[in-house]
Design a protein around this motif. Structure first.
Motif, PDB file in Angstrom:
ATOM      1  N   ARG A 183       0.833  -1.212   0.000  1.00  0.00           N
ATOM      2  CA  ARG A 183       0.000   0.000   0.000  1.00  0.00           C
ATOM      3  C   ARG A 183       0.862   1.254   0.000  1.00  0.00           C
ATOM      4  O   ARG A 183       0.513   2.252  -0.627  1.00  0.00           O
ATOM      5  CB  ARG A 183      -0.952  -0.027   1.195  1.00  0.00           C
ATOM      6  CG  ARG A 183      -2.127  -0.973   0.992  1.00  0.00           C
ATOM      7  CD  ARG A 183      -3.184  -0.806   2.074  1.00  0.00           C
ATOM      8  NE  ARG A 183      -2.737  -1.323   3.357  1.00  0.00           N
ATOM      9  CZ  ARG A 183      -2.809  -2.606   3.707  1.00  0.00           C
ATOM     10  NH1 ARG A 183      -3.294  -3.496   2.856  1.00  0.00           N
ATOM     11  NH2 ARG A 183      -2.409  -3.009   4.893  1.00  0.00           N
ATOM     12  N   MET A 184       1.996   1.205   0.691  1.00  0.00           N
ATOM     13  CA  MET A 184       2.926   2.330   0.662  1.00  0.00           C
ATOM     14  C   MET A 184       3.444   2.567  -0.759  1.00  0.00           C
ATOM     15  O   MET A 184       3.547   3.708  -1.220  1.00  0.00           O
ATOM     16  CB  MET A 184       4.106   2.049   1.594  1.00  0.00           C
ATOM     17  CG  MET A 184       3.767   2.073   3.070  1.00  0.00           C
ATOM     18  SD  MET A 184       3.347   3.748   3.606  1.00  0.00           S
ATOM     19  CE  MET A 184       3.385   3.502   5.394  1.00  0.00           C
ATOM     20  N   LEU A 185       3.779   1.481  -1.439  1.00  0.00           N
ATOM     21  CA  LEU A 185       4.266   1.602  -2.810  1.00  0.00           C
ATOM     22  C   LEU A 185       3.204   2.194  -3.729  1.00  0.00           C
ATOM     23  O   LEU A 185       3.503   3.025  -4.588  1.00  0.00           O
ATOM     24  CB  LEU A 185       4.704   0.226  -3.334  1.00  0.00           C
ATOM     25  CG  LEU A 185       6.019  -0.319  -2.771  1.00  0.00           C
ATOM     26  CD1 LEU A 185       6.219  -1.762  -3.217  1.00  0.00           C
ATOM     27  CD2 LEU A 185       7.197   0.531  -3.205  1.00  0.00           C
ATOM     28  N   ASP A 186       1.958   1.756  -3.567  1.00  0.00           N
ATOM     29  CA  ASP A 186       0.868   2.299  -4.375  1.00  0.00           C
ATOM     30  C   ASP A 186       0.780   3.811  -4.221  1.00  0.00           C
ATOM     31  O   ASP A 186       0.542   4.542  -5.191  1.00  0.00           O
ATOM     32  CB  ASP A 186      -0.464   1.659  -3.971  1.00  0.00           C
ATOM     33  CG  ASP A 186      -0.684   0.315  -4.644  1.00  0.00           C
ATOM     34  OD1 ASP A 186      -0.024   0.051  -5.650  1.00  0.00           O
ATOM     35  OD2 ASP A 186      -1.513  -0.464  -4.149  1.00  0.00           O
ATOM     36  N   LEU A 187       0.939   4.287  -2.993  1.00  0.00           N
ATOM     37  CA  LEU A 187       0.868   5.724  -2.734  1.00  0.00           C
ATOM     38  C   LEU A 187       2.106   6.433  -3.268  1.00  0.00           C
ATOM     39  O   LEU A 187       2.005   7.426  -4.002  1.00  0.00           O
ATOM     40  CB  LEU A 187       0.731   5.973  -1.227  1.00  0.00           C
ATOM     41  CG  LEU A 187       0.831   7.434  -0.766  1.00  0.00           C
ATOM     42  CD1 LEU A 187      -0.275   8.275  -1.393  1.00  0.00           C
ATOM     43  CD2 LEU A 187       0.773   7.525   0.755  1.00  0.00           C
ATOM     44  N   ALA A 188       3.279   5.923  -2.914  1.00  0.00           N
ATOM     45  CA  ALA A 188       4.519   6.625  -3.234  1.00  0.00           C
ATOM     46  C   ALA A 188       4.822   6.657  -4.725  1.00  0.00           C
ATOM     47  O   ALA A 188       5.470   7.592  -5.208  1.00  0.00           O
ATOM     48  CB  ALA A 188       5.680   5.983  -2.486  1.00  0.00           C
ATOM     49  N   LEU A 189       4.364   5.653  -5.464  1.00  0.00           N
ATOM     50  CA  LEU A 189       4.631   5.606  -6.899  1.00  0.00           C
ATOM     51  C   LEU A 189       3.489   6.206  -7.719  1.00  0.00           C
ATOM     52  O   LEU A 189       3.530   6.197  -8.946  1.00  0.00           O
ATOM     53  CB  LEU A 189       4.881   4.160  -7.338  1.00  0.00           C
ATOM     54  CG  LEU A 189       6.071   3.460  -6.663  1.00  0.00           C
ATOM     55  CD1 LEU A 189       6.191   2.032  -7.145  1.00  0.00           C
ATOM     56  CD2 LEU A 189       7.362   4.221  -6.906  1.00  0.00           C
ATOM     57  N   GLY A 190       2.474   6.730  -7.032  1.00  0.00           N
ATOM     58  CA  GLY A 190       1.341   7.331  -7.713  1.00  0.00           C
ATOM     59  C   GLY A 190       1.644   8.730  -8.210  1.00  0.00           C
ATOM     60  O   GLY A 190       2.714   9.294  -7.975  1.00  0.00           O
ATOM     61  N   ASP A 191       0.668   9.310  -8.889  1.00  0.00           N
ATOM     62  CA  ASP A 191       0.895  10.623  -9.497  1.00  0.00           C
ATOM     63  C   ASP A 191       0.684  11.779  -8.533  1.00  0.00           C
ATOM     64  O   ASP A 191       0.810  12.941  -8.905  1.00  0.00           O
ATOM     65  CB  ASP A 191      -0.025  10.789 -10.714  1.00  0.00           C
ATOM     66  CG  ASP A 191      -1.497  10.640 -10.356  1.00  0.00           C
ATOM     67  OD1 ASP A 191      -1.794  10.077  -9.282  1.00  0.00           O
ATOM     68  OD2 ASP A 191      -2.349  11.069 -11.157  1.00  0.00           O
TER      69      ASP A 191
END
Length: 418
Positions: A340-348
């Motif tokens: 979930r952290m990756l989803d946020l951090a790699l988002g736009d």
């Protein structure tokens, strides 16, 4: 049958209440999907390697095996057995690619026929050691179409229906799946569209927790069965250690979320609590009290579904962007929080982020570091995700709330994971 279902649903130690209704269960679906996408990508790029240990697949399967009792042992089928050379997807490149295609098709499709065709294709390959245990992966991709699978579920199905399904064969699994779908349709009003519910029922029957109702119309047999059910219910309410421990864990998780909520508010941030946690009872109120009711669109971008499930977010009051994100991992897999952290951090919408924190008990530091060191999470080092121990948060939160400003005080008590 109805009596069995009523007793089973009310049992605090049965899989329905202890696992199926467990709020953390839902959070794992997206993280497991994301992990399987990574497995497919690595296989397609030829970077998966030839070992299970340390692979992305091990990370995903391990997170499934941590799902309370119904999935314990789910990793056994994927462990490399060198003497038997199974499952033969680590040393045989063509078999590995076939396994990747199965996952890819099931990741992309949403139709029953496509899933069945993919299963028939992999069955036709006759890959040694790669049998219906893969259904546990597919369940997390399509919970309304593929039931979970293990020895206890097969035993439960055979006991309940009188079938003679055998382990280890895809054709036997598909026959059982058809029967499970029919059983689920008959009792859907007290089960669920999610086949995890009926799978849990079969697991509890197959593991011996619940006796199946007699199939013959015999009054003596029915009476004996009803007495057995009464005994199970009495034992359930006398010895509910499992559910007591689970509730204690959930309470601690909620308590830590409340610390982060209160600290964020004290530091002048808007605070978001995970969508499926905000209604939890706490100190006469709810965990979501004083927090945002909705997330600003500019804060989430394309990753809205994943971001809404992050345990606690701090947002800038003026700009509306996410400043810090916290995943509390009390007893659950570190894996899902990292995803979930990756989803946020790699988002736009990640440009305003000042801190990503994995919050866990002090004695889980070694586990956190071990998970972050996995090849699947190599991006974590670049993203500077920090480990925030309970002890540091407990000791310093009041002082930070009174005298702190911005993110620096919280960053100063967290630990670098790189």
């Amino acid at each position: 049958m109805q009596l069995l279902l009523d007793r089973w649903r009310a049992d605090p130690n049965g899989t329905y209440r202890s696992w199926f209704l467990w709020e953390e269960r839902i959070k794992n679906f997206r993280s497991i999907r994301r992990g399987l996408q990574e497995v497919v990508t690595e296989i397609e790029n030829g970077t998966f390697g030839n070992a299970y240990r340390g692979s992305t697949l091990e990370t995903v399967v391990h997170s499934i095996a941590e799902q309370r009792q119904i999935f314990r042992g789910a990793d056994h089928a994927f462990l490399w057995k060198p003497k038997l050379r199974i499952p033969d997807i680590y040393e045989h490149a063509d078999n590995q690619r076939a396994f990747g295609r199965l996952l890819d098709v099931c990741l992309c499709c949403d139709a029953d026929e496509q899933i069945l065709a993919a299963i028939h294709d992999i069955d036709a390959k006759k890959i040694k050691g790669l049998g219906p245990a893969v259904a546990n992966l597919l369940y997390f991709l399509h919970p309304t179409l593929v039931p979970p699978f293990n020895t206890a579920i097969v035993n439960g199905y055979n006991i309940l229906t009188g079938a003679k399904v055998k382990l280890g064969r895809w054709d036997e699994f598909l026959a059982m799946r058809k029967g499970i779908l029919e059983l689920n349709a008959q009792y859907r009003s007290v089960l669920s569209n999610d086949l995890g519910a009926v799978g849990g029922l079969l697991f509890d029957i197959g593991s011996g927790r619940y006796p199946a109702p007699p199939r013959e119309d015999d009054k003596a047999a029915v009476l004996a069965w009803q007495q057995d059910l009464a005994r199970v219910r009495e034992e359930a309410f006398k010895a509910n250690k499992i559910i007591t421990e689970a509730r204690a864990s959930d309470h601690t998780h909620t308590e830590i979320q409340s610390w982060l909520r209160d600290l964020g508010i004290a530091l002048g941030y808007d605070v978001w609590v995970a969508a499926n946690d905000r209604g939890r009872q706490l100190n006469g109120g709810k965990l979501g009290d004083g927090c945002l009711d909705t997330l600003p669109a500019m804060a989430t971008g394309e990753s809205n579904d994943a971001v809404r499930l992050i345990d606690v977010l701090w947002l800038d009051k003026a700009a509306g962007g996410i400043v810090a994100a916290y995943e509390v991992e009390h007893t659950t897999s570190i894996y899902s929080g990292i995803v979930r952290m990756l989803d946020l951090a790699l988002g736009d919408k990640a440009h305003a982020l000042e801190g990503l924190f994995l919050v866990a008990p002090d004695d889980r530091e070694g586990e956190v570091r071990a998970q972050v060191a996995r090849p699947a999470f190599r991006r974590i080092t670049d993203l500077k995700v920090l480990y925030l121990p309970y002890g540091e948060l407990r000791t310093h939160r009041e002082a930070i709330a009174r005298f702190g400003h911005g993110m620096k005080p919280v960053q100063s008590i967290a630990r670098v994971l790189a």
